[in-house]
Design an enzyme around this catalytic site. Sequence first.
Site, PDB file in Angstrom:
ATOM      1  N   THR A 159      32.338 -23.091   7.112  1.00 32.75           N
ATOM      2  CA  THR A 159      31.258 -23.844   6.470  1.00 32.75           C
ATOM      3  C   THR A 159      30.150 -24.161   7.478  1.00 32.75           C
ATOM      4  O   THR A 159      30.402 -24.215   8.674  1.00 32.75           O
ATOM      5  CB  THR A 159      31.874 -25.160   5.948  1.00 32.75           C
ATOM      6  OG1 THR A 159      32.728 -24.835   4.876  1.00 32.75           O
ATOM      7  CG2 THR A 159      30.846 -26.161   5.504  1.00 32.75           C
ATOM      8  N   ARG A 189      37.560 -23.159  -8.185  1.00 33.35           N
ATOM      9  CA  ARG A 189      37.954 -24.205  -7.221  1.00 33.35           C
ATOM     10  C   ARG A 189      36.707 -24.805  -6.559  1.00 33.35           C
ATOM     11  O   ARG A 189      35.785 -24.101  -6.162  1.00 33.35           O
ATOM     12  CB  ARG A 189      38.867 -23.595  -6.146  1.00 33.35           C
ATOM     13  CG  ARG A 189      39.280 -24.576  -5.033  1.00 33.35           C
ATOM     14  CD  ARG A 189      38.397 -24.468  -3.804  1.00 33.35           C
ATOM     15  NE  ARG A 189      38.908 -25.231  -2.677  1.00 33.35           N
ATOM     16  CZ  ARG A 189      38.240 -25.444  -1.553  1.00 33.35           C
ATOM     17  NH1 ARG A 189      37.026 -24.969  -1.408  1.00 33.35           N
ATOM     18  NH2 ARG A 189      38.758 -26.140  -0.572  1.00 33.35           N
ATOM     19  N   VAL A 190      36.677 -26.113  -6.466  1.00 29.41           N
ATOM     20  CA  VAL A 190      35.586 -26.785  -5.771  1.00 29.41           C
ATOM     21  C   VAL A 190      36.182 -27.583  -4.619  1.00 29.41           C
ATOM     22  O   VAL A 190      37.175 -28.297  -4.805  1.00 29.41           O
ATOM     23  CB  VAL A 190      34.807 -27.730  -6.725  1.00 29.41           C
ATOM     24  CG1 VAL A 190      33.754 -28.513  -5.969  1.00 29.41           C
ATOM     25  CG2 VAL A 190      34.161 -26.916  -7.844  1.00 29.41           C
ATOM     26  N   GLY A 191      35.590 -27.443  -3.452  1.00 35.74           N
ATOM     27  CA  GLY A 191      36.097 -28.151  -2.274  1.00 35.74           C
ATOM     28  C   GLY A 191      35.376 -29.459  -2.023  1.00 35.74           C
ATOM     29  O   GLY A 191      34.763 -30.043  -2.919  1.00 35.74           O
ATOM     30  N   ASP A 192      35.441 -29.906  -0.794  1.00 33.26           N
ATOM     31  CA  ASP A 192      34.867 -31.201  -0.411  1.00 33.26           C
ATOM     32  C   ASP A 192      33.348 -31.171  -0.262  1.00 33.26           C
ATOM     33  O   ASP A 192      32.682 -32.199  -0.381  1.00 33.26           O
ATOM     34  CB  ASP A 192      35.476 -31.666   0.919  1.00 33.26           C
ATOM     35  CG  ASP A 192      35.219 -30.660   2.047  1.00 33.26           C
ATOM     36  OD1 ASP A 192      35.375 -29.442   1.806  1.00 33.26           O
ATOM     37  OD2 ASP A 192      34.852 -31.089   3.155  1.00 33.26           O
ATOM     38  N   THR A 201      33.810 -30.080   8.000  1.00 36.73           N
ATOM     39  CA  THR A 201      34.275 -28.707   7.804  1.00 36.73           C
ATOM     40  C   THR A 201      35.782 -28.643   8.023  1.00 36.73           C
ATOM     41  O   THR A 201      36.301 -29.268   8.941  1.00 36.73           O
ATOM     42  CB  THR A 201      33.571 -27.715   8.746  1.00 36.73           C
ATOM     43  OG1 THR A 201      34.244 -26.444   8.642  1.00 36.73           O
ATOM     44  CG2 THR A 201      33.588 -28.160  10.195  1.00 36.73           C
ATOM     45  N   GLY A 202      36.452 -27.915   7.163  1.00 33.15           N
ATOM     46  CA  GLY A 202      37.904 -27.808   7.289  1.00 33.15           C
ATOM     47  C   GLY A 202      38.522 -27.610   5.926  1.00 33.15           C
ATOM     48  O   GLY A 202      37.822 -27.254   4.964  1.00 33.15           O
ATOM     49  N   GLY A 224      39.226 -28.316   2.668  1.00 29.80           N
ATOM     50  CA  GLY A 224      38.513 -29.261   1.818  1.00 29.80           C
ATOM     51  C   GLY A 224      39.361 -30.232   1.015  1.00 29.80           C
ATOM     52  O   GLY A 224      38.982 -31.392   0.842  1.00 29.80           O
TER      53      GLY A 224
END
Length: 319
Positions: free
Chosen positions: A187, A215-218, A238-239, A241
């Site tokens: 990211t 899928r939705v991340g952070d 970043t990481g 999520g």
Amino acid sequence: MRILLIFLLFASPFFCVAQSAPIAMAIHGGAGFIDSTKLTPELRARYQAKLTEAVMRGYSVLKAGGSSLAAVEAAILILEDSPLFNAGRGAVVNAEGFCELDASIMDGRTRAAGAVAGVSTVKNPISLARLVKDSSSHVLLIGMGAEVFAKQMGASLVDRAYFLDKSEVGKKSGQLLEELHDSKFGTVGAVALDAQGNLAAGTSTGGMRNKKFGRVGDVPIIGAGTYAHNASAAISCTGHGEFFIRTVAAYEVAALMKYKGLSLKAATEEVIFTQLQPIGGSGGLIALDAQGNISMPFNSGSMFRASVDVQGKITVAIF
Ligand code: ASP
């Protein structure tokens, strides 16, 4: 003459303040586990050059008196347009084989925010996130609705294949990038402090390789992957999520500063090492406070990062 002297006497403190108002900028290009032996000197130099270009682009906006929001967007645009990172062009694909991109941006002065999730034809998701903030009454638009909004706003749209184009980096390094993208999250993000004392943060990503369709991340979740408030800090994460959502990582940094009185360094390290790590969350973040302090902790093997501090000192690092 006397009037001129009186004017100078009263005006000079303001001029001093204006001249010495701190500006600072930090960016990241993703956290992960890069095998340093796989990072050839040539590829390492490419990453370093792109990180330097991005952080300097943002910093030059600040130097010219531009806003922290403009600096954040300018820096992220450079990273989204580069196939080296998992954002915009060069993003990882989902389980169906195409890119779904997420991005968000937040203004620390007003706490206005904009975000988009799951877009697959928007060239620069960070600019669309900014348009959501500036030109809609919403914070988060997803999928087809976000793309319709992009079209209405005249945002630059591209074919899905654009994001997969790695021709610029050539076949050999393209193969290496595939491996690097497998071993890192990739990211991109930026935080900035402008001469008016305003903070801003932004983040953009293709998410996790092979993620489920939808899928939705952070990253587009305000408070999880991105947060900014002048009273505490600007943060971009970043990481992995899912863990950043569960710990509300970006907001947690601001909350630890606000309610527990922790310094930026202590708050960011607590989130990365004491909260995320024990539950298996790997990654890092970049953060900046209103005094221009910068903190960039990570619990993964590497995190592409660069900053320009209040002294104008540039730092670029990977490990
Ligand atoms: N945090 C991003 C996500 O989970 C991935 C990354 O940081 O590389 O979507």
